[in-house]
Design a protein around this motif. Structure first.
Motif, mmCIF file in Angstrom:
data_model
loop_
_atom_site.group_PDB
_atom_site.id
_atom_site.type_symbol
_atom_site.label_atom_id
_atom_site.label_comp_id
_atom_site.label_asym_id
_atom_site.label_seq_id
_atom_site.Cartn_x
_atom_site.Cartn_y
_atom_site.Cartn_z
ATOM 1 N N LYS A 99 0.836 -1.204 0.000
ATOM 2 C CA LYS A 99 0.000 0.000 0.000
ATOM 3 C C LYS A 99 0.870 1.253 0.000
ATOM 4 C CE LYS A 99 -3.729 2.177 2.582
ATOM 5 N NZ LYS A 99 -4.591 2.109 3.771
ATOM 6 N N LEU A 100 1.932 1.243 0.791
ATOM 7 C CA LEU A 100 2.840 2.388 0.849
ATOM 8 C C LEU A 100 3.541 2.608 -0.491
ATOM 9 C CD1 LEU A 100 4.143 4.584 2.572
ATOM 10 C CD2 LEU A 100 5.861 2.913 3.243
ATOM 11 N N GLU A 108 1.093 4.221 -2.842
ATOM 12 C CA GLU A 108 0.906 5.643 -2.543
ATOM 13 C C GLU A 108 2.093 6.470 -3.015
ATOM 14 O OE1 GLU A 108 0.211 5.964 1.632
ATOM 15 O OE2 GLU A 108 -1.785 5.056 1.504
ATOM 16 N N LEU A 109 3.291 5.961 -2.797
ATOM 17 C CA LEU A 109 4.478 6.705 -3.209
ATOM 18 C C LEU A 109 4.594 6.790 -4.723
ATOM 19 C CD1 LEU A 109 7.145 5.437 -0.661
ATOM 20 C CD2 LEU A 109 6.046 7.676 -0.741
ATOM 21 N N ALA A 127 2.103 6.745 -6.790
ATOM 22 C CA ALA A 127 1.053 7.651 -7.257
ATOM 23 C C ALA A 127 1.439 9.105 -6.997
ATOM 24 C CB ALA A 127 -0.270 7.335 -6.569
ATOM 25 N N ALA A 128 2.222 9.340 -5.944
ATOM 26 C CA ALA A 128 2.639 10.702 -5.615
ATOM 27 C C ALA A 128 3.797 11.172 -6.484
ATOM 28 C CB ALA A 128 3.042 10.785 -4.144
#
Length: 103
Positions: free
Chosen positions: A60-61, A64-65, A67-68
């Motif tokens: 998940k992390l 998120e990274l 996607a950022a």
């Protein structure tokens, strides 16, 4: 707690001597067959010596990274670094921020 009144498929396991729970998904959205597949994947992780809960958090992390890491976030970071170093005039920084927001 989210206040949800749905059943959640859970898998109870032990890792490093500690009891753990892994949510496999809410009942109407995740079928029994899919919950069993997810449970089997978690068991495979345990056989390999990997905590499936930690593995899920890591995935998940990473998502998120990744996607950022878009052009906008990289450009904003560059603009902020240019401003903090003092290598660009404040007018140029404001203009770059304007272009980034509007184009």
């Amino acid at each position: 707690m989210s206040g949800s009144k749905l059943w959640v498929w859970r898998y109870r396991y032990r890792f490093a001597g500690k009891p753990r729970n892994l949510a496999l998904g809410p009942y109407p959205e995740v079928s029994l067959k899919e919950a069993r597949q997810r449970r089997d994947e978690a068991r495979a992780c345990l056989r390999d010596g990997v905590d499936p809960g930690v593995e899920r958090k890591r995935a998940k992390l990473i998502a998120e990274l990744s996607a950022a890491n878009t052009f906008g976030t990289v450009a904003e970071e560059y603009i902020e670094q240019s401003w903090s170093r003092g290598s660009k005039a404040s007018v140029t920084i404001d203009k770059n921020k304007f272009f980034l927001r509007h184009f």
